[in-house]
Design a protein around this motif. Sequence first.
Motif, PDB file in Angstrom:
ATOM      1  N   LEU A 120     -35.766  18.171  34.648  1.00 40.90           N
ATOM      2  CA  LEU A 120     -36.337  17.162  35.544  1.00 40.90           C
ATOM      3  C   LEU A 120     -37.625  16.597  34.958  1.00 40.90           C
ATOM      4  CD1 LEU A 120     -35.770  18.713  39.102  1.00 40.90           C
ATOM      5  CD2 LEU A 120     -34.427  16.949  37.939  1.00 40.90           C
ATOM      6  N   GLY A 121     -37.812  16.833  33.666  1.00 38.54           N
ATOM      7  CA  GLY A 121     -39.018  16.386  32.988  1.00 38.54           C
ATOM      8  C   GLY A 121     -38.813  15.130  32.175  1.00 38.54           C
ATOM      9  N   ALA A 122     -39.746  14.866  31.278  1.00 38.60           N
ATOM     10  CA  ALA A 122     -39.826  13.589  30.568  1.00 38.60           C
ATOM     11  C   ALA A 122     -38.657  13.327  29.637  1.00 38.60           C
ATOM     12  CB  ALA A 122     -41.140  13.531  29.780  1.00 38.60           C
ATOM     13  N   VAL A 123     -38.089  14.379  29.030  1.00 40.34           N
ATOM     14  CA  VAL A 123     -37.065  14.164  28.005  1.00 40.34           C
ATOM     15  C   VAL A 123     -35.754  13.649  28.594  1.00 40.34           C
ATOM     16  CG1 VAL A 123     -35.705  15.269  26.195  1.00 40.34           C
ATOM     17  CG2 VAL A 123     -38.103  15.881  26.497  1.00 40.34           C
ATOM     18  N   ARG A 124     -35.352  14.183  29.746  1.00 38.13           N
ATOM     19  CA  ARG A 124     -34.086  13.755  30.373  1.00 38.13           C
ATOM     20  C   ARG A 124     -34.317  12.747  31.484  1.00 38.13           C
ATOM     21  NH1 ARG A 124     -31.347  16.457  34.906  1.00 38.13           N
ATOM     22  NH2 ARG A 124     -29.173  15.750  35.069  1.00 38.13           N
ATOM     23  N   TYR A 125     -35.212  13.066  32.412  1.00 43.90           N
ATOM     24  CA  TYR A 125     -35.449  12.195  33.566  1.00 43.90           C
ATOM     25  C   TYR A 125     -36.706  11.345  33.355  1.00 43.90           C
ATOM     26  CZ  TYR A 125     -36.797  10.770  38.301  1.00 43.90           C
ATOM     27  OH  TYR A 125     -37.198  10.047  39.396  1.00 43.90           O
ATOM     28  N   GLY A 126     -37.885  11.982  33.368  1.00 46.63           N
ATOM     29  CA  GLY A 126     -39.117  11.260  33.081  1.00 46.63           C
ATOM     30  C   GLY A 126     -39.842  10.777  34.317  1.00 46.63           C
ATOM     31  N   SER A 127     -40.621   9.723  34.146  1.00 52.56           N
ATOM     32  CA  SER A 127     -41.415   9.145  35.226  1.00 52.56           C
ATOM     33  C   SER A 127     -41.573   7.660  34.940  1.00 52.56           C
ATOM     34  CB  SER A 127     -42.789   9.812  35.286  1.00 52.56           C
ATOM     35  OG  SER A 127     -43.530   9.513  34.112  1.00 52.56           O
ATOM     36  N   ALA A 128     -42.213   6.965  35.853  1.00 53.05           N
ATOM     37  CA  ALA A 128     -42.425   5.533  35.664  1.00 53.05           C
ATOM     38  C   ALA A 128     -43.222   5.263  34.394  1.00 53.05           C
ATOM     39  CB  ALA A 128     -43.140   4.945  36.876  1.00 53.05           C
ATOM     40  N   ASP A 129     -44.093   6.204  34.014  1.00 55.46           N
ATOM     41  CA  ASP A 129     -44.921   6.022  32.815  1.00 55.46           C
ATOM     42  C   ASP A 129     -44.186   6.415  31.542  1.00 55.46           C
ATOM     43  OD1 ASP A 129     -47.075   5.167  34.380  1.00 55.46           O
ATOM     44  OD2 ASP A 129     -47.727   7.234  34.729  1.00 55.46           O
ATOM     45  N   ALA A 130     -43.345   7.438  31.638  1.00 53.53           N
ATOM     46  CA  ALA A 130     -42.621   7.929  30.456  1.00 53.53           C
ATOM     47  C   ALA A 130     -41.156   8.132  30.832  1.00 53.53           C
ATOM     48  CB  ALA A 130     -43.231   9.233  29.960  1.00 53.53           C
ATOM     49  N   GLN A 131     -40.406   7.054  30.857  1.00 53.88           N
ATOM     50  CA  GLN A 131     -39.035   7.091  31.337  1.00 53.88           C
ATOM     51  C   GLN A 131     -38.091   7.740  30.322  1.00 53.88           C
ATOM     52  OE1 GLN A 131     -37.765   3.209  32.611  1.00 53.88           O
ATOM     53  NE2 GLN A 131     -39.508   2.919  33.979  1.00 53.88           N
ATOM     54  N   GLY A 132     -37.324   8.731  30.822  1.00 48.91           N
ATOM     55  CA  GLY A 132     -36.288   9.332  30.013  1.00 48.91           C
ATOM     56  C   GLY A 132     -35.014   8.515  30.135  1.00 48.91           C
ATOM     57  N   PRO A 133     -33.961   8.879  29.410  1.00 47.70           N
ATOM     58  CA  PRO A 133     -32.710   8.107  29.451  1.00 47.70           C
ATOM     59  C   PRO A 133     -32.021   8.130  30.810  1.00 47.70           C
ATOM     60  CG  PRO A 133     -32.431  10.147  28.232  1.00 47.70           C
ATOM     61  CD  PRO A 133     -33.894   9.998  28.466  1.00 47.70           C
ATOM     62  N   GLY A 134     -32.344   9.142  31.639  1.00 46.84           N
ATOM     63  CA  GLY A 134     -31.711   9.214  32.949  1.00 46.84           C
ATOM     64  C   GLY A 134     -32.520   8.595  34.076  1.00 46.84           C
ATOM     65  N   TYR A 135     -33.685   8.056  33.739  1.00 46.26           N
ATOM     66  CA  TYR A 135     -34.614   7.603  34.788  1.00 46.26           C
ATOM     67  C   TYR A 135     -34.043   6.475  35.644  1.00 46.26           C
ATOM     68  CZ  TYR A 135     -38.887   6.007  37.067  1.00 46.26           C
ATOM     69  OH  TYR A 135     -39.822   5.641  38.004  1.00 46.26           O
ATOM     70  N   THR A 136     -33.527   5.434  34.997  1.00 41.77           N
ATOM     71  CA  THR A 136     -33.044   4.272  35.752  1.00 41.77           C
ATOM     72  C   THR A 136     -31.952   4.655  36.736  1.00 41.77           C
ATOM     73  OG1 THR A 136     -33.583   2.796  33.914  1.00 41.77           O
ATOM     74  CG2 THR A 136     -32.027   1.977  35.552  1.00 41.77           C
ATOM     75  N   THR A 137     -31.052   5.540  36.332  1.00 40.04           N
ATOM     76  CA  THR A 137     -29.960   5.967  37.200  1.00 40.04           C
ATOM     77  C   THR A 137     -30.448   6.863  38.331  1.00 40.04           C
ATOM     78  OG1 THR A 137     -28.395   5.866  35.357  1.00 40.04           O
ATOM     79  CG2 THR A 137     -27.730   7.163  37.267  1.00 40.04           C
ATOM     80  N   ALA A 138     -31.409   7.731  38.050  1.00 36.41           N
ATOM     81  CA  ALA A 138     -31.784   8.772  39.016  1.00 36.41           C
ATOM     82  C   ALA A 138     -32.999   8.454  39.873  1.00 36.41           C
ATOM     83  CB  ALA A 138     -32.028  10.084  38.270  1.00 36.41           C
ATOM     84  N   VAL A 139     -33.789   7.435  39.520  1.00 37.55           N
ATOM     85  CA  VAL A 139     -35.066   7.234  40.210  1.00 37.55           C
ATOM     86  C   VAL A 139     -34.890   6.969  41.705  1.00 37.55           C
ATOM     87  CG1 VAL A 139     -35.163   4.748  39.672  1.00 37.55           C
ATOM     88  CG2 VAL A 139     -37.278   6.013  40.139  1.00 37.55           C
ATOM     89  N   SER A 140     -33.827   6.278  42.105  1.00 38.19           N
ATOM     90  CA  SER A 140     -33.647   6.008  43.533  1.00 38.19           C
ATOM     91  C   SER A 140     -33.247   7.260  44.301  1.00 38.19           C
ATOM     92  CB  SER A 140     -32.604   4.902  43.737  1.00 38.19           C
ATOM     93  OG  SER A 140     -31.346   5.285  43.217  1.00 38.19           O
ATOM     94  N   PHE A 141     -32.843   8.312  43.585  1.00 34.39           N
ATOM     95  CA  PHE A 141     -32.521   9.589  44.227  1.00 34.39           C
ATOM     96  C   PHE A 141     -33.729  10.527  44.219  1.00 34.39           C
ATOM     97  CE2 PHE A 141     -28.557   7.887  42.706  1.00 34.39           C
ATOM     98  CZ  PHE A 141     -27.600   8.274  43.624  1.00 34.39           C
ATOM     99  N   LEU A 142     -34.429  10.565  43.106  1.00 32.53           N
ATOM    100  CA  LEU A 142     -35.471  11.578  42.896  1.00 32.53           C
ATOM    101  C   LEU A 142     -36.864  10.972  42.740  1.00 32.53           C
ATOM    102  CD1 LEU A 142     -33.533  13.749  40.286  1.00 32.53           C
ATOM    103  CD2 LEU A 142     -33.606  14.065  42.762  1.00 32.53           C
TER     104      LEU A 142
END
Length: 517
Positions: A120-142
């Motif tokens: 759930l960290g930067a490498v897979r998911y990330g944050s608005a500042d450091a988006q991982g490859p899964g961020y766009t798909t998962a951000v509306s969930f997490l």
Amino acid sequence: MPITLNRRSLLQASAAAGLFAVYGAQAQGASTGLSDLTIAVTSLPVSLDPMGANSNDSERVSQNLIENLIFYDFGTKQLKPGLASSWRRLNDLTLELDLRQDVKCHDGSQFTAEDVEFMLGAVRYGSADAQGPGYTTAVSFLGTIASVKAVERFKVRITTKSTDPLLELRLASWMGQIPSASGFRKAENWEKWGLSVVGTGPYRIADVRPGQFIRFEAFDGYWGEKPSIKSFTLKLTPEAAARTAGLRTGEFDIVTELAPDQFKALAGDANTEVVGGPIRNIRALVYNSQHSVLKDARIRRALNLAIDRQIIVDTLFDGKVTVPNGLQMQAFGNMYVSEHKATPFDPDAAKKLLKEAGYDGGEIAYRYLKDYYTNEVTTAQVLQQMWKAVGLNVKLSLVESTEQVLAAGQGISNISNAAYYPDPLGQIFRLYGKGGLIPSRKQWSNAEFDKVGEDLLSLDHAKRRAASARLLDIYEQDPPGTYLHTLPMFYGKRRKIKWTPNDTAFMDLRAGNLQAG
């Protein structure tokens, strides 16, 4: 071939087709003795990591492969221990979870708090500042999660940016699955990881043949109750006739995406039955508000007023699905806004709006796939005729991929709006609010919608319900699309297999829900 829009003829045709009632979901009889299950599907997932693709065919595998910290019990509708044995709220913003200490990942590594923090960290998911490859798909969930910290080897703390009444449900739902950190690190890249995912579930990936099948085998090191079969295979079989024929001959044990007019192919066969029904999902349309014609909300409202949803329900689905009251579900319980007034079928009002908007017959492209959704092709044909009846010029285009659907010039497209957790946060705001799928695709956004939706994160029930009611109204007034009917998941199966579908796209093949050996 276009479908003529006539209520009487459609209803008569439906009756003449001999649509049959769905049999009970629980099969009776002795155990099958099967050890390997073959499931014929209309499409294969492009990624088995939820963050790689938010799709019904990816969700189908879900917790069979990768598990959640908290489990959702489909029978009792309650949360229970999963990879976490217990959890507690330390304050309004912090949830602490104790992990099981006997969980092995498919690669033999031990599952610990470090897996949770890393995945759930930067490498897979990330944050608005450091988006991982899964961020766009998962951000509306997490997207409410601010940080995930392993405080001990088997203890993790999750902190949110603001109050979040549904954090536990998020962790128990789609996108909340936690794969193996060591497996992720060994993957060559994000794309290859998607088809080699390492989890903790009762099944592991055994063989992947893109465009043909994906095979999963029982994981001997599984920490929980072992499944009753040795393996299951998802076999790509796009044609409905081939799926039903294969079921009858025994080539397939379960087939997916049956439409009611296909039930007759299985009627009278003592060895097969149809199970399933509407799931916690709404079949919908999306209108691209950037389209030269659809940028006028009056034309989008006219599209909605021209649709006779009940005809679609009665004829194409034999009354086995329902027309929702707005983009919401009764599963929301006390968050369901029963007083909401959904868009009616009113072709005269549609014509009036088109005249006010100065609509001059401009073409609107409607692209769709070959029955990714049950009756997708036929529904598109029916809708085109309904729109034509009020003067709308909608051009149908059957394409082969989602990328083609969303290519330049898109006007109308198909979607399903799943309520991954039974609350407006899990459906309408997740999809259409800030950071959601539709705004991220730049198809539609609304500043008031985004602002009002923030109140759904309140711990005040009255405030949350008022926000939900207003979101439903904005959806009607400035429509990003429209709802059609509850989405069904009908399956054909060998009668001797004891398997019960649930109210999601997830096919639960775990012990306790599948007895086939």
